[in-house]
Design a protein around this motif. Structure first.
Motif, short mmCIF file in Angstrom:
data_model
loop_
_atom_site.label_atom_id
_atom_site.label_comp_id
_atom_site.label_asym_id
_atom_site.label_seq_id
_atom_site.Cartn_x
_atom_site.Cartn_y
_atom_site.Cartn_z
N ILE A 2 54.67 20.25 -16.57
CA ILE A 2 55.91 19.72 -16.03
C ILE A 2 55.64 18.75 -14.87
O ILE A 2 55.87 19.10 -13.69
CB ILE A 2 56.87 20.86 -15.63
N PRO A 3 55.16 17.54 -15.17
CA PRO A 3 54.92 16.57 -14.09
C PRO A 3 56.20 16.07 -13.43
O PRO A 3 56.17 15.53 -12.32
CB PRO A 3 54.19 15.43 -14.80
N SER A 4 57.35 16.25 -14.12
CA SER A 4 58.63 15.90 -13.53
C SER A 4 59.73 16.58 -14.35
O SER A 4 59.48 17.01 -15.49
CB SER A 4 58.85 14.39 -13.51
N GLY A 5 60.92 16.70 -13.75
CA GLY A 5 62.05 17.25 -14.49
C GLY A 5 62.10 18.76 -14.52
O GLY A 5 61.48 19.43 -13.71
N THR A 6 62.87 19.27 -15.46
CA THR A 6 63.13 20.70 -15.58
C THR A 6 62.87 21.15 -17.00
O THR A 6 63.21 20.45 -17.96
CB THR A 6 64.59 21.01 -15.19
N LYS A 7 62.25 22.33 -17.12
CA LYS A 7 62.04 22.95 -18.42
C LYS A 7 62.39 24.43 -18.33
O LYS A 7 62.28 25.03 -17.26
CB LYS A 7 60.57 22.80 -18.87
N GLN A 8 62.77 24.98 -19.46
CA GLN A 8 63.07 26.41 -19.51
C GLN A 8 62.41 27.03 -20.71
O GLN A 8 62.31 26.42 -21.78
CB GLN A 8 64.59 26.64 -19.56
N ASN A 9 61.94 28.26 -20.51
CA ASN A 9 61.35 29.04 -21.59
C ASN A 9 61.72 30.49 -21.38
O ASN A 9 61.09 31.21 -20.61
CB ASN A 9 59.84 28.85 -21.62
N GLY A 10 62.79 30.91 -22.03
CA GLY A 10 63.25 32.29 -21.88
C GLY A 10 63.73 32.56 -20.46
O GLY A 10 64.58 31.84 -19.94
N SER A 35 61.85 29.29 -15.84
CA SER A 35 62.14 27.87 -15.82
C SER A 35 61.37 27.23 -14.68
O SER A 35 60.94 27.93 -13.75
CB SER A 35 63.65 27.59 -15.68
N ALA A 36 61.17 25.92 -14.79
CA ALA A 36 60.42 25.21 -13.76
C ALA A 36 61.06 23.86 -13.52
O ALA A 36 61.59 23.24 -14.45
CB ALA A 36 58.96 25.04 -14.17
N THR A 37 61.00 23.44 -12.27
CA THR A 37 61.52 22.13 -11.88
C THR A 37 60.49 21.45 -11.00
O THR A 37 59.98 22.06 -10.05
CB THR A 37 62.83 22.27 -11.09
N TYR A 81 57.00 18.46 -4.89
CA TYR A 81 57.03 19.91 -4.99
C TYR A 81 57.50 20.32 -6.37
O TYR A 81 58.13 19.54 -7.09
CB TYR A 81 57.89 20.56 -3.90
N SER A 82 57.15 21.56 -6.72
CA SER A 82 57.59 22.15 -7.96
C SER A 82 57.99 23.59 -7.69
O SER A 82 57.43 24.25 -6.81
CB SER A 82 56.48 22.10 -9.02
N LEU A 83 58.98 24.06 -8.45
CA LEU A 83 59.48 25.42 -8.32
C LEU A 83 59.40 26.13 -9.66
O LEU A 83 59.71 25.53 -10.70
CB LEU A 83 60.93 25.41 -7.84
N LEU A 84 59.00 27.37 -9.61
CA LEU A 84 58.99 28.22 -10.80
C LEU A 84 59.99 29.35 -10.56
O LEU A 84 59.89 30.07 -9.57
CB LEU A 84 57.60 28.79 -11.06
#
Lengths: 117, 111
Positions: B49-57, B60-62, B69-72
């Motif tokens: 996830i070099p950018s944006g938001t993804k979700q898996n169950g 999720s990560a942004t 910065y990145s958040l899990l």
């Protein structure tokens, strides 16, 4: 799925011994890596290889050497093991052909925990 | 080289609770990955996830690349979520070579 296999899960060696840690991947990946993991320090890169017989030093190469004679195999060598090399060693691989895509992820082996007495 | 800092270093949750793990990095990146290391030592990639938001169950990560910065996010945590979570980045100036890992966040989920 990519499989990365490390030859030994646990090893106990004596100071001064020569130690070989073997890593094999089965997906024809160009890039292979050796990390060591220590509490509080995360993973630190020892060496990586981007092709057969090619290698680059990582952040902490001192006391280590590597060998990549075949594409699927990347070996880490401790010429003369010392107690400060007691650690968890992790091998990883990835496909260099898709550097900027979601396929550019590291796949790790299960780790080799080395104790040097 | 690039610096990667993760917080908090340790986290204890009751099963069912939510949590946010943070990863700060000191330079522009073209690659950011989150990993989970289980109690037996196996590292598994969670997100690229070099950018944006993804979700898996429940995860999720942004990544906010401009702010470095990145958040899990872990929702409805389970005991199987226990382990160490690592953020790893690859700077633009060293693309294609190596990932630098943060120090990790050690998570314990209690039943």
């Amino acid at each position: 799925d990519v499989k990365v296999t490390q030859s030994s899960r646990y090893l106990v060696k004596r100071t001064g011994e020569k130690v070989f840690l073997e890593c094999v991947q089965d997906m024809d990946h160009e890039n292979m890596f050796w990390y060591r993991q220590d509490p509080g320090l995360g993973l630190r890169l020892i060496y990586f290889s981007y092709d057969v017989k090619m290698k680059e030093k990582g952040d902490i190469p001192e006391g280590y050497s590597v060998s990549r004679e075949k594409k699927e195999r990347f070996s880490l060598i401790l010429e003369s093991a010392s107690t400060n090399q007691t650690s968890m060693y992790l091998c990883a691989s990835r496909d260099s052909g898709q550097v900027f895509s979601g396929a550019n992820v590291l796949t790790f082996g299960a780790g080799s925990r080395l104790t040097v007495l | 080289g690039i610096q990667v800092e993760q917080s908090p270093p340790d986290l204890i949750l009751q099963e069912g609770a939510n949590s946010t793990l943070r990863c700060n990095f000191s330079d522009s990146v073209n690659n950011l990955q989150w990993f989970h290391q289980n109690p037996w030592g196996q590292l598994i990639n969670l997100f690229y996830i070099p950018s944006g938001t993804k979700q898996n169950g429940r995860l999720s990560a942004t990544t906010v690349a401009t702010e470095r910065y990145s958040l899990l996010y872990i929702s409805s945590s389970q005991t199987t979520d226990s382990g160490v979570y690592f953020c790893a980045v690859e700077p633009f100036y060293n693309a294609g070579n190596m990932l630098t890992f943060g120090g990790g966040t050690r998570l314990m989920v209690k039943p």
